[in-house]
Design an enzyme around this catalytic site. Structure first.
Site, PDB file in Angstrom:
ATOM      1  CB  THR A  20      -0.971   0.048   1.335  1.00 57.68           C
ATOM      2  OG1 THR A  20      -0.209  -0.031   2.599  1.00 57.68           O
ATOM      3  CG2 THR A  20      -2.047  -1.031   1.179  1.00 57.68           C
ATOM      4  CD1 TRP A  21       4.939   4.435  -0.888  1.00 57.73           C
ATOM      5  CD2 TRP A  21       6.509   3.338  -1.928  1.00 57.73           C
ATOM      6  NE1 TRP A  21       6.077   5.157  -0.909  1.00 57.73           N
ATOM      7  CE2 TRP A  21       7.113   4.482  -1.680  1.00 57.73           C
ATOM      8  CE3 TRP A  21       7.327   2.145  -2.505  1.00 57.73           C
ATOM      9  CZ2 TRP A  21       8.583   4.997  -1.985  1.00 57.73           C
ATOM     10  CZ3 TRP A  21       8.740   2.367  -2.772  1.00 57.73           C
ATOM     11  CH2 TRP A  21       9.123   3.866  -2.582  1.00 57.73           C
ATOM     12  CE1 TYR A  57       6.256   2.896   2.093  1.00 56.46           C
ATOM     13  CE2 TYR A  57       4.784   1.152   2.479  1.00 56.46           C
ATOM     14  CZ  TYR A  57       5.873   1.258   2.085  1.00 56.46           C
ATOM     15  OH  TYR A  57       6.762   0.576   1.939  1.00 56.46           O
ATOM     16  CE1 TYR A 203      11.670  -2.658  -2.164  1.00 50.84           C
ATOM     17  CE2 TYR A 203      11.954  -3.729  -0.002  1.00 50.84           C
ATOM     18  CZ  TYR A 203      12.539  -2.678  -0.888  1.00 50.84           C
ATOM     19  OH  TYR A 203      13.782  -2.036  -1.048  1.00 50.84           O
ATOM     20  N   GLY A 280       1.968  -4.456  -5.235  1.00 51.90           N
ATOM     21  CA  GLY A 280       1.553  -2.794  -4.861  1.00 51.90           C
ATOM     22  C   GLY A 280       0.271  -2.702  -5.847  1.00 51.90           C
ATOM     23  CB  ALA A 281      -2.972  -2.988  -6.087  1.00 48.98           C
ATOM     24  CD  GLN A 286      -3.072  -0.706 -10.247  1.00 46.73           C
ATOM     25  OE1 GLN A 286      -2.659  -0.677  -9.117  1.00 46.73           O
ATOM     26  NE2 GLN A 286      -2.826   0.015 -11.202  1.00 46.73           N
TER      27      GLN A 286
END
Ligand code: NAP
Length: 336
Positions: A20-21, A57, A203, A280-281, A286
């Site tokens: 969740t960046w 973030y 990641y 990541g989305a 996504q």
């Protein structure tokens, strides 16, 4: 759904975790609250039970949205939250800070934003060379002994740094970068984790979007998007990586009826490690391909074919390491 167990705990999580960046907005060109919350909900609906976030973030934004989304979802109690500690900021200047007093202050803020009384997985975000690892590890152990965190993790730590950390505290999780184009952790960090029973949450499985198949050499990134200075996204490298992605996509479709995104994450899960790959989305759509990367596996012929494609197209890689542009400076290097 494929699951992984977090070392020495009773936490069982999906082998894909939502990253969740980008939801936090900063360094990813902005964010949108409703889309962010809908993204977390869609990931849970797609069977994802681990969500990775961090205070930095969006300077609290990502944690706040994750907290709101989980409180608001019927299956929120089944979700494992991994967040981080050990960065600090003044204005928008971010720096490493794993001092005990910073850790104590940060956990209070994270608990508040995440609307919880404990954190499932608490990871030191980047090594801080200006704070003895012993002090950081001992503070993390105190939080663990107090029941405020259920598992201790580090991120971007070398083998030597993990070794030192483990002299003072248990270590359950390590979070290195790992993807088809960035494999350094496979040389040392991942084997070390396998040897010592540490769960890997890797990641950048999609290489910050490079491995999605949606980019072209003319793609541009706006605002403070970190890909504007990511060497892999600049000429002459960008085009070569994208050629490889195109061929990988063709192979994935022909051989497995999947997309390059699913192939890339599957590759991490089959040939990288037996832990969790973060994906990541920032929109609900996504998250839709996530289940399609689970429940099957690549065979040896695929491994060889993938190696050939990468070697043919990526003939030269940028000299700058990932840490050199992704890692924040040390405390003494910035003017406050
Ligand atoms: P990544 O997973 O390699 O790539 C994510 C990007 O891929 C998304 O932002 C999106 O790009 C694109 N994408 C994802 N799904 C897509 C889909 N279905 N269709 C089209 N595009 C799609 O990125 P990452 O953020 O580097 O890594 C994932 C997570 O790992 C982060 O969110 C964070 O939780 C964690 N992380 C940790 C560290 C650390 O130091 N510990 C560092 C980096 C990341 P667009 O934004 O262009 O839509």
């Amino acid at each position: 759904m494929e699951h992984a167990r977090i070392a020495d705990t009773d936490m069982k999580v999906s082998r894909i975790g939502l990253g969740t960046w980008a939801i936090g907005g900063s360094m990813w060109g902005g964010t949108d609250r409703e889309a962010s919350i809908a993204t977390v909900h869609a990931a849970i609906d797609n069977g994802i039970t681990l969500i990775d976030t961090a205070p930095v973030y969006g300077f609290g934004t990502s944690e706040r949205y994750v907290g709101e989304a989980i409180a608001d979802h019927g299956d929120g109690d089944d979700v494992v939250i991994a967040t981080k500690v050990g960065l600090n900021w003044k204005g928008k200047k971010i720096f490493r800070d794993s001092r005990p007093e910073r850790i104590r202050a940060e956990i209070e803020a994270s608990l508040d934003r995440l609307q919880t009384d404990h954190i499932d997985i608490y990871q030191v975000h980047w090594p801080d060379d200006e704070t003895p690892i012993r002090e950081t590890a001992e503070t993390m152990k105190e939080l663990y002994d107090e029941g405020l965190i259920r598992a201790i993790g580090v991120s971007n730590y070398s083998v030597g740094q993990m070794n030192e950390f483990r002299r003072h505290a248990p270590l359950h999780v390590s979070q290195p970068p790992y993807n088809l184009f960035e494999r350094d952790a496979g040389e040392d960090v991942i084997p070390y984790c396998a040897e010592h029973g540490i769960t890997v949450l890797s990641y950048s499985g999609l290489c910050r979007g490079m491995l999605t198949g949606k980019l072209s050499p003319s793609s541009t990134f706006s605002g403070d998007d970190l890909r504007r200075k990511d060497p892999k996204f600049q000429p002459p490298y960008f085009e070569r990586y994208l050629d490889a992605v195109k061929k990988l996509n063709e192979y994935a479709l022909w051989r497995y009826g999947r997309t390059v995104m699913q192939l890339a994450i599957r590759w991490v899960l089959d040939f990288g490690h037996d832990g969790v790959a973060l994906w990541g989305a920032r929109t609900p759509e996504q998250t839709d391909p996530m289940p399609g990367a689970l429940g099957w596996s690549l065979d040896e012929a695929a491994r060889v074919a993938i190696e050939e494609i990468v070697a043919t197209h990526v003939t030269e890689t940028p000299e700058r390491s990932l840490a050199s542009f992704l890692g924040p400076p040390h405390r003494s290097r910035i003017t406050l």
